[in-house]
Design a protein around this motif. Structure first.
Motif, PDB file in Angstrom:
ATOM      1  N   GLY A  49       0.794  -1.218   0.000  1.00 53.83           N
ATOM      2  CA  GLY A  49       0.000   0.000   0.000  1.00 53.83           C
ATOM      3  C   GLY A  49       0.825   1.267   0.000  1.00 53.83           C
ATOM      4  O   GLY A  49       0.318   2.353   0.331  1.00 53.83           O
ATOM      5  N   GLU A  50       2.095   1.165  -0.362  1.00 53.21           N
ATOM      6  CA  GLU A  50       2.963   2.341  -0.370  1.00 53.21           C
ATOM      7  C   GLU A  50       2.671   3.220  -1.590  1.00 53.21           C
ATOM      8  O   GLU A  50       2.185   2.751  -2.618  1.00 53.21           O
ATOM      9  N   ARG A  51       2.978   4.482  -1.460  1.00 53.21           N
ATOM     10  CA  ARG A  51       2.855   5.407  -2.587  1.00 53.21           C
ATOM     11  C   ARG A  51       4.078   5.224  -3.477  1.00 53.21           C
ATOM     12  O   ARG A  51       5.209   5.288  -3.011  1.00 53.21           O
ATOM     13  N   VAL A  52       3.846   4.988  -4.750  1.00 60.02           N
ATOM     14  CA  VAL A  52       4.949   4.765  -5.685  1.00 60.02           C
ATOM     15  C   VAL A  52       5.022   5.927  -6.672  1.00 60.02           C
ATOM     16  O   VAL A  52       4.005   6.500  -7.066  1.00 60.02           O
ATOM     17  N   GLN A  53       6.221   6.288  -7.036  1.00 62.00           N
ATOM     18  CA  GLN A  53       6.432   7.393  -7.958  1.00 62.00           C
ATOM     19  C   GLN A  53       7.333   6.951  -9.100  1.00 62.00           C
ATOM     20  O   GLN A  53       8.293   6.188  -8.901  1.00 62.00           O
ATOM     21  N   PHE A  54       7.044   7.455 -10.297  1.00 58.08           N
ATOM     22  CA  PHE A  54       7.823   7.120 -11.487  1.00 58.08           C
ATOM     23  C   PHE A  54       8.004   8.371 -12.336  1.00 58.08           C
ATOM     24  O   PHE A  54       7.378   9.400 -12.089  1.00 58.08           O
ATOM     25  N   THR A  55       8.834   8.256 -13.353  1.00 59.94           N
ATOM     26  CA  THR A  55       8.900   9.303 -14.360  1.00 59.94           C
ATOM     27  C   THR A  55       7.658   9.182 -15.236  1.00 59.94           C
ATOM     28  O   THR A  55       6.764   8.374 -14.956  1.00 59.94           O
ATOM     29  N   ALA A  56       7.594   9.950 -16.316  1.00 57.41           N
ATOM     30  CA  ALA A  56       6.399   9.939 -17.161  1.00 57.41           C
ATOM     31  C   ALA A  56       6.130   8.563 -17.758  1.00 57.41           C
ATOM     32  O   ALA A  56       4.990   8.221 -18.080  1.00 57.41           O
ATOM     33  N   GLY A  57       7.180   7.745 -17.924  1.00 52.35           N
ATOM     34  CA  GLY A  57       6.985   6.384 -18.424  1.00 52.35           C
ATOM     35  C   GLY A  57       6.606   6.323 -19.885  1.00 52.35           C
ATOM     36  O   GLY A  57       5.857   5.420 -20.302  1.00 52.35           O
ATOM     37  N   ASP A  58       7.111   7.236 -20.675  1.00 52.18           N
ATOM     38  CA  ASP A  58       6.776   7.250 -22.102  1.00 52.18           C
ATOM     39  C   ASP A  58       7.686   6.353 -22.934  1.00 52.18           C
ATOM     40  O   ASP A  58       7.495   6.237 -24.147  1.00 52.18           O
ATOM     41  N   GLN A  59       8.689   5.730 -22.296  1.00 53.23           N
ATOM     42  CA  GLN A  59       9.567   4.820 -23.031  1.00 53.23           C
ATOM     43  C   GLN A  59       8.770   3.631 -23.567  1.00 53.23           C
ATOM     44  O   GLN A  59       7.845   3.148 -22.924  1.00 53.23           O
ATOM     45  N   ILE A  60       9.158   3.162 -24.743  1.00 57.96           N
ATOM     46  CA  ILE A  60       8.527   1.982 -25.329  1.00 57.96           C
ATOM     47  C   ILE A  60       9.251   0.747 -24.811  1.00 57.96           C
ATOM     48  O   ILE A  60      10.472   0.624 -24.959  1.00 57.96           O
ATOM     49  N   TRP A  61       8.507  -0.171 -24.195  1.00 58.05           N
ATOM     50  CA  TRP A  61       9.103  -1.302 -23.488  1.00 58.05           C
ATOM     51  C   TRP A  61       8.559  -2.615 -24.035  1.00 58.05           C
ATOM     52  O   TRP A  61       7.480  -2.662 -24.617  1.00 58.05           O
ATOM     53  N   ASP A  62       9.326  -3.672 -23.796  1.00 53.05           N
ATOM     54  CA  ASP A  62       8.907  -5.008 -24.220  1.00 53.05           C
ATOM     55  C   ASP A  62       9.294  -5.987 -23.120  1.00 53.05           C
ATOM     56  O   ASP A  62      10.480  -6.223 -22.883  1.00 53.05           O
ATOM     57  N   PHE A  63       8.307  -6.541 -22.420  1.00 56.37           N
ATOM     58  CA  PHE A  63       8.566  -7.519 -21.361  1.00 56.37           C
ATOM     59  C   PHE A  63       8.282  -8.932 -21.860  1.00 56.37           C
ATOM     60  O   PHE A  63       7.298  -9.174 -22.558  1.00 56.37           O
ATOM     61  N   LEU A  64       9.150  -9.850 -21.488  1.00 55.76           N
ATOM     62  CA  LEU A  64       8.997 -11.256 -21.844  1.00 55.76           C
ATOM     63  C   LEU A  64       9.028 -12.095 -20.576  1.00 55.76           C
ATOM     64  O   LEU A  64       9.892 -11.889 -19.712  1.00 55.76           O
ATOM     65  N   TYR A  65       8.094 -13.032 -20.452  1.00 55.96           N
ATOM     66  CA  TYR A  65       8.040 -13.905 -19.279  1.00 55.96           C
ATOM     67  C   TYR A  65       9.271 -14.808 -19.254  1.00 55.96           C
ATOM     68  O   TYR A  65       9.717 -15.308 -20.298  1.00 55.96           O
ATOM     69  N   ASN A  66       9.833 -15.030 -18.065  1.00 57.31           N
ATOM     70  CA  ASN A  66      11.074 -15.793 -17.932  1.00 57.31           C
ATOM     71  C   ASN A  66      11.008 -17.171 -18.585  1.00 57.31           C
ATOM     72  O   ASN A  66      11.975 -17.611 -19.220  1.00 57.31           O
ATOM     73  N   LYS A  67       9.877 -17.849 -18.435  1.00 57.16           N
ATOM     74  CA  LYS A  67       9.765 -19.191 -19.012  1.00 57.16           C
ATOM     75  C   LYS A  67       9.820 -19.142 -20.541  1.00 57.16           C
ATOM     76  O   LYS A  67      10.384 -20.036 -21.184  1.00 57.16           O
ATOM     77  N   ASP A  68       9.246 -18.117 -21.122  1.00 58.04           N
ATOM     78  CA  ASP A  68       9.296 -17.970 -22.577  1.00 58.04           C
ATOM     79  C   ASP A  68      10.714 -17.634 -23.038  1.00 58.04           C
ATOM     80  O   ASP A  68      11.167 -18.093 -24.091  1.00 58.04           O
ATOM     81  N   CYS A  69      11.397 -16.824 -22.240  1.00 61.80           N
ATOM     82  CA  CYS A  69      12.784 -16.490 -22.545  1.00 61.80           C
ATOM     83  C   CYS A  69      13.652 -17.747 -22.487  1.00 61.80           C
ATOM     84  O   CYS A  69      14.518 -17.961 -23.340  1.00 61.80           O
ATOM     85  N   ALA A  70      13.419 -18.589 -21.496  1.00 55.86           N
ATOM     86  CA  ALA A  70      14.172 -19.840 -21.358  1.00 55.86           C
ATOM     87  C   ALA A  70      13.939 -20.753 -22.552  1.00 55.86           C
ATOM     88  O   ALA A  70      14.880 -21.377 -23.070  1.00 55.86           O
ATOM     89  N   ARG A  71      12.706 -20.834 -22.999  1.00 55.71           N
ATOM     90  CA  ARG A  71      12.396 -21.661 -24.171  1.00 55.71           C
ATOM     91  C   ARG A  71      13.144 -21.141 -25.402  1.00 55.71           C
ATOM     92  O   ARG A  71      13.648 -21.919 -26.219  1.00 55.71           O
ATOM     93  N   ALA A  72      13.203 -19.820 -25.530  1.00 56.49           N
ATOM     94  CA  ALA A  72      13.924 -19.231 -26.660  1.00 56.49           C
ATOM     95  C   ALA A  72      15.415 -19.591 -26.609  1.00 56.49           C
ATOM     96  O   ALA A  72      16.027 -19.886 -27.643  1.00 56.49           O
ATOM     97  N   PHE A  73      15.987 -19.607 -25.422  1.00 56.73           N
ATOM     98  CA  PHE A  73      17.399 -19.977 -25.293  1.00 56.73           C
ATOM     99  C   PHE A  73      17.612 -21.437 -25.675  1.00 56.73           C
ATOM    100  O   PHE A  73      18.613 -21.784 -26.316  1.00 56.73           O
ATOM    101  N   ARG A  74      16.683 -22.309 -25.276  1.00 55.58           N
ATOM    102  CA  ARG A  74      16.826 -23.713 -25.668  1.00 55.58           C
ATOM    103  C   ARG A  74      16.760 -23.862 -27.182  1.00 55.58           C
ATOM    104  O   ARG A  74      17.598 -24.548 -27.791  1.00 55.58           O
ATOM    105  N   LEU A  75      15.798 -23.208 -27.788  1.00 56.78           N
ATOM    106  CA  LEU A  75      15.634 -23.309 -29.224  1.00 56.78           C
ATOM    107  C   LEU A  75      16.814 -22.684 -29.975  1.00 56.78           C
ATOM    108  O   LEU A  75      17.187 -23.149 -31.050  1.00 56.78           O
TER     109      LEU A  75
END
Length: 253
Positions: free
Chosen positions: A193-219
């Motif tokens: 329940g803490e107050r969180v602060q960030f910058t404007a957050g206008d950067q374009i981002w791409d998140f990948l789930y760890n399990k999917d990343c692991a599969r990509a490394f295997r392949l």
């Protein structure tokens, strides 16, 4: 067909997920922990995983410690990944040397492929869609060292007759993520329940789930081309602020 693999830096979020991905496919894994690492016990009761202690600056000694019947060498171990340590140039230069030594150890252990963990930061500040063909202009010690390690391990692998794969990880999240990453620290603070602060957050981002990343490394090890550079992301980009508000709505509206 991969039967045995080595993973350095196995206690990180992606390394841990990769090991579980490999053993789930019936591939035996040797996890290389640093001397005295408190994380060495995390795989103590996991069938198909053996552990060995070896410091980053002694990684060339692995062929003296293990059998020479491995197929793939995954190199995740890296010193100085967060905060001011990223600008410690001596430390980052040491990572380049240890990466080259890891490639030599891979050859000594009988591996046919070396897979290194790169970073999106190798590109530097860029606009538009990132791709392996784009020129790189890294702007800090960490990203410069990652770019150099990728290039020099490729040259070393060509000398040694190994296939070389370099995977540039964008942003990942999921199990075993560190509490100081953006996703985890945001979740933890919102749960309290803490107050969180960030910058404007206008950067374009791409998140990948760890399990999917692991599969990509295997392949990548099984199907990747020698000299290939692969960008590991979901391919679905959003503004960073949109990810943050999605976390808020899921955790604590």
């Amino acid at each position: 067909m991969m039967k045995k693999a080595i993973v350095t830096g196995p206690s990180g979020a992606v390394g841990t997920s990769l090991i579980r991905e490999l053993i789930g496919r019936g591939i035996e894994v040797t996890a290389v922990f640093r001397e005295g690492s408190p994380s060495r016990d995390i795989f103590s009761d996991v069938p198909g995983v053996q552990t060995v202690a070896c410091s980053l600056d002694s990684i060339r000694q692995l062929p003296r410690l293990l059998n020479h019947d491995y197929d793939a060498f995954y190199h995740f171990a890296w010193d100085g990944t967060y905060g001011n340590e990223r600008q410690d140039y001596s430390r980052q230069a040491g990572n380049i040397v240890s990466s080259i030594e890891a490639a030599r150890a891979a050859e000594g252990l009988g591996c046919t492929v070396f897979i290194g963990a790169g970073s999106q930061s190798e590109f530097g500040r860029s606009t538009g869609k990132l791709s392996p063909e784009m020129p790189c202009f890294p702007d800090n010690g960490y990203s410069c060292a990652k770019l150099a390690a990728g290039q020099l391990t490729r040259l070393e692998c060509e000398k040694l007759g190994l296939k070389h794969i370099w995977c540039r990880i964008f942003s990942t999240y999921g199990c075993n993520d560190k509490p100081y990453t953006l996703v985890m620290s945001t979740i933890l603070r919102m749960l309290k329940g803490e107050r969180v602060q960030f910058t404007a957050g206008d950067q374009i981002w791409d998140f990948l789930y760890n399990k999917d990343c692991a599969r990509a490394f295997r392949l990548a090890a099984e199907k990747g081309q020698h000299g290939g550079i692969y960008c590991l992301g979901s391919g679905q980009t959003r503004r960073l602020r949109d990810f943050i508000t999605a976390i808020r709505d899921a955790v604590n509206p």
